[in-house]
Design an enzyme around this catalytic site. Structure first.
Site, PDB file in Angstrom:
ATOM      1  N   TYR A   1      25.013   9.872  31.346  1.00 51.52           N
ATOM      2  CA  TYR A   1      24.253   8.995  30.444  1.00 51.52           C
ATOM      3  C   TYR A   1      23.470   9.797  29.409  1.00 51.52           C
ATOM      4  O   TYR A   1      23.198   9.297  28.321  1.00 51.52           O
ATOM      5  CB  TYR A   1      23.247   8.149  31.247  1.00 51.52           C
ATOM      6  CG  TYR A   1      23.781   6.838  31.759  1.00 51.52           C
ATOM      7  CD1 TYR A   1      24.880   6.797  32.610  1.00 51.52           C
ATOM      8  CD2 TYR A   1      23.173   5.637  31.411  1.00 51.52           C
ATOM      9  CE1 TYR A   1      25.358   5.597  33.095  1.00 51.52           C
ATOM     10  CE2 TYR A   1      23.640   4.430  31.890  1.00 51.52           C
ATOM     11  CZ  TYR A   1      24.735   4.405  32.729  1.00 51.52           C
ATOM     12  OH  TYR A   1      25.198   3.213  33.200  1.00 51.52           O
TER      13      TYR A   1
ATOM     14  N   ASP B   1      26.368  -2.836  40.898  1.00 52.01           N
ATOM     15  CA  ASP B   1      26.945  -4.128  40.497  1.00 52.01           C
ATOM     16  C   ASP B   1      27.877  -4.639  41.591  1.00 52.01           C
ATOM     17  O   ASP B   1      27.887  -5.822  41.917  1.00 52.01           O
ATOM     18  CB  ASP B   1      27.751  -3.998  39.187  1.00 52.01           C
ATOM     19  CG  ASP B   1      26.942  -4.397  37.954  1.00 52.01           C
ATOM     20  OD1 ASP B   1      25.724  -4.148  37.944  1.00 52.01           O
ATOM     21  OD2 ASP B   1      27.532  -4.951  37.008  1.00 52.01           O
TER      22      ASP B   1
ATOM     23  N   LYS C   1      31.819  12.835  43.872  1.00 52.29           N
ATOM     24  CA  LYS C   1      33.246  13.049  43.619  1.00 52.29           C
ATOM     25  C   LYS C   1      33.460  14.560  43.660  1.00 52.29           C
ATOM     26  O   LYS C   1      33.957  15.183  42.709  1.00 52.29           O
ATOM     27  CB  LYS C   1      33.623  12.428  42.263  1.00 52.29           C
ATOM     28  CG  LYS C   1      35.112  12.376  41.979  1.00 52.29           C
ATOM     29  CD  LYS C   1      35.880  11.343  42.796  1.00 52.29           C
ATOM     30  CE  LYS C   1      37.376  11.474  42.545  1.00 52.29           C
ATOM     31  NZ  LYS C   1      38.182  10.584  43.413  1.00 52.29           N
TER      32      LYS C   1
ATOM     33  N   ASP D   1      25.373   2.968  38.788  1.00 50.82           N
ATOM     34  CA  ASP D   1      25.505   1.803  37.908  1.00 50.82           C
ATOM     35  C   ASP D   1      26.629   0.915  38.416  1.00 50.82           C
ATOM     36  O   ASP D   1      26.470  -0.301  38.575  1.00 50.82           O
ATOM     37  CB  ASP D   1      25.799   2.284  36.482  1.00 50.82           C
ATOM     38  CG  ASP D   1      25.999   1.134  35.513  1.00 50.82           C
ATOM     39  OD1 ASP D   1      25.186   0.192  35.556  1.00 50.82           O
ATOM     40  OD2 ASP D   1      26.967   1.166  34.729  1.00 50.82           O
TER      41      ASP D   1
ATOM     42  N   ASP E   1      35.230   6.724  45.077  1.00 52.66           N
ATOM     43  CA  ASP E   1      36.313   5.737  45.154  1.00 52.66           C
ATOM     44  C   ASP E   1      36.361   5.107  46.541  1.00 52.66           C
ATOM     45  O   ASP E   1      36.490   3.890  46.694  1.00 52.66           O
ATOM     46  CB  ASP E   1      37.667   6.366  44.748  1.00 52.66           C
ATOM     47  CG  ASP E   1      37.968   7.687  45.447  1.00 52.66           C
ATOM     48  OD1 ASP E   1      37.065   8.250  46.103  1.00 52.66           O
ATOM     49  OD2 ASP E   1      39.115   8.162  45.336  1.00 52.66           O
TER      50      ASP E   1
HETATM   51  C1  IPM Z   1      21.984  -1.345  34.345  1.00 45.85           C
HETATM   52  C2  IPM Z   1      22.686  -1.630  33.037  1.00 45.85           C
HETATM   53  C3  IPM Z   1      22.341  -0.525  32.047  1.00 45.85           C
HETATM   54  C4  IPM Z   1      22.833   0.790  32.610  1.00 45.85           C
HETATM   55  C5  IPM Z   1      22.889  -0.771  30.616  1.00 45.85           C
HETATM   56  C6  IPM Z   1      22.457  -2.105  30.059  1.00 45.85           C
HETATM   57  C7  IPM Z   1      22.504   0.340  29.677  1.00 45.85           C
HETATM   58  O1  IPM Z   1      24.055  -1.753  33.247  1.00 45.85           O
HETATM   59  O2  IPM Z   1      20.737  -1.307  34.362  1.00 45.85           O
HETATM   60  O3  IPM Z   1      22.662  -1.175  35.353  1.00 45.85           O
HETATM   61  O4  IPM Z   1      24.005   1.148  32.418  1.00 45.85           O
HETATM   62  O5  IPM Z   1      22.034   1.466  33.271  1.00 45.85           O
HETATM   63 MG    MG Z   2      24.644  -1.724  35.269  1.00 44.20          MG
END
Ligand code: IPM
Ligand code: MG
Length: 354
Positions: free
Chosen positions: A138, A249, A189, A245, A221
Site C-alpha cells: 500500500y 472482507d 506467502k 484487506d 491462499d
Molecule cells: C478497507 C478498504 C480500504 C483499504 C480502501 C477503501 C482504501 O478496502 O478499509 O479495507 O484497502 O484498506
Molecule cells: Mg478492504
C-alpha cells in the site's frame, strides 16, 4: 473524550449519524463526550479540494479518537489518484500512525442463517484479524505507472516491510492472543515472497517471549480456503496490509454481512481511528437502508481500546445483541420472519436498548 467525527461519503453520513446517536445516549448518562465533525474523502475534495484537508488532519491529531464512516464514490473515480477519496483514508491512517487494524469477525447466533455458509460451519465463530495498516504494498516505494525500456507502459508497486514494522504488529497480535484463546495464526506467502519470509522469521522468533501462545503459519491462499472450509479453527490471525484487506472482507461474510464488522486502528498508545470494515456503498447511499451496526460496534471498540471502558463497550455490544434478539434486521441481514428496519430505525432501536 474528544472525538473527531468524519462521516465521509456514500452511506458514511447515514451510518455515522446512528453511531453519534449512540454516543449522545451514553453522554446523557454521564459520559463526557465532545464531538467535532470534518470532511474526508470525496466530501473533503468537494469542501477543500483535498481528500484529507489540513483542518481535518489537525482535528484528528488533536482528538483522542476518530470515528470515520466510509470514503469513495463513482463521481471521484476519474480524478487524478492523489485527489481520490481512498487517498484521504490512507493518508489519515498513515498520518495518525495507526498501524494495528483489529477486525473482529464474530457471529451473532441470531444471524447464523444470514450467512451464506452452513450454520454449523459458522456458529460460535469468533476470530480476530490483526491487519498491519501502514506498510506493505500500500505504501512501498517505488510505485507508479511508467514507460519501460521497450517503450511499453508498466505498473509498479513494492511490497516492503522492515523488521521494526513487523515486530510492532506481531507484538499486538501476541498480546491479543494472550487475552483470548492463545492461538495465533500468522498468514504470509513465504514460499514466494521474501518480504513475508522475513515476516515469518520475526514472528517465529518472538514466540519465545510469549511461550503460552500456540503459533502457526499459513500461506495466504490456504488461509483464504480454510476461512470458508473450517473458520472456527482460527482465534487470532495476524497478517500484512494487503492480505488483511482481502481476508477481512472474506471473513466478514462468515458473519452474515460485512455490515456487521467494526474495526479499530490503533497507534502505539492506543489512540485510534474507528471505522466499519465496509466501504461507502454508493449504490445504496441516501436511501436509509444501510446497516449502521458495524459503525455502532466500532464505537464499542473505541470505548474498549482508547477509553479503557470495558463497561461502556459491553453495554453497546449488549444493546446490539438485544436488538438482534428482538428481530430488527436491516436489508443486508434480513431473513423471513424478522423485522425489516431502516438504518435510522436500527440506530433508534440500539439507543432504546441502551
Ligand atoms: C478497507 C478498504 C480500504 C483499504 C480502501 C477503501 C482504501 O478496502 O478499509 O479495507 O484497502 O484498506
Ligand atoms: Mg478492504
Amino acid at each position: 473524550m474528544k472525538i473527531a467525527v468524519l462521516p465521509g461519503d456514500g452511506i458514511g453520513p447515514e451510518i455515522v449519524a446512528q453511531a453519534v446517536k449512540v454516543l449522545k445516549a451514553l453522554a446523557s448518562d454521564g459520559l463526557k463526550v465532545e464531538l467535532e465533525e470534518a470532511p474526508i474523502g470525496g466530501a473533503g475534495y468537494d469542501a477543500a479540494g483535498d481528500p484529507l484537508p489540513d483542518a481535518t488532519m489537525k482535528l484528528a491529531q488533536d482528538a483522542d479518537a476518530v470515528l470515520l464512516g466510509a470514503v469513495g464514490g463513482w463521481q471521484y473515480d476519474s480524478l487524478p489518484r492523489p485527489m481520490r477519496p481512498e487517498q484521504g483514508l490512507l493518508r489519515i491512517r498513515k498520518g495518525m500512525n495507526v498501524f494495528a487494524n483489529l477486525r473482529p469477525a464474530l457471529l451473532y447466533p441470531e444471524l447464523a442463517s444470514a450467512s451464506t455458509l452452513k450454520p454449523e460451519v459458522v456458529s460460535g465463530l469468533d476470530i480476530m484479524i490483526v491487519r498491519e495498516l501502514t506498510g506493505d504494498i500500500y505504501f512501498g516505494q517505488p510505485r507508479g505507472i511508467q514507460v519501460n525500456d521497450k517503450g511499453e507502459r508498466e505498473g509498479v508497486n513494492t511490497m516492503r516491510y522492515c523488521e521494526s514494522e513487523i515486530r510492532r504488529i506481531a507484538k499486538v497480535g501476541y498480546e491479543i492472543a494472550m487475552k483470548r484463546g492463545k492461538k495465533l495464526c500468522s498468514v504470509d506467502k513465504a514460499n514466494v515472497l521474501e518480504t513475508t519470509e522475513l515476516w515469518r522469521e520475526i514472528v517465529t522468533g518472538m514466540n519465545q517471549d510469549y511461550p503460552e501462545v500456540e503459533l502457526s503459519h499459513m500461506y495466504v491462499d490456504n488461509a483464504a480456503m480454510q476461512l470458508v472450509r473450517a473458520p472456527k479453527q482460527f482465534d487470532v490471525m495476524i497478517t500484512g496490509n494487503i492480505f488483511g484487506d482481502i481476508l477481512s472482507d472474506e471473513a466478514s461474510m462468515l458473519t452474515g454481512s460485512i455490515g456487521m464488522l467494526p474495526s479499530a486502528s490503533l497507534d502505539a498508545n492506543n489512540k485510534g481511528l474507528y471505522e466499519p470494515s465496509h466501504g461507502s456503498a454508493p449504490d445504496i447511499a441516501g436511501k436509509d437502508i444501510a446497516n449502521p451496526l458495524a459503525t455502532i460496534l466500532s464505537v464499542a471498540m473505541m470505548l474498549r481500546y482508547t477509553f479503557n471502558s470495558e463497561e461502556g463497550a459491553t453495554r453497546i455490544e449488549n444493546a446490539v445483541k438485544k436488538v438482534l434478539a428482538q428481530g430488527y434486521r436491516t436489508a443486508d441481514i434480513y431473513t423471513d420472519g424478522t423485522r425489516k428496519a431502516s438504518c435510522s430505525e436500527m440506530g433508534a432501536a440500539v439507543v432504546a436498548a441502551l
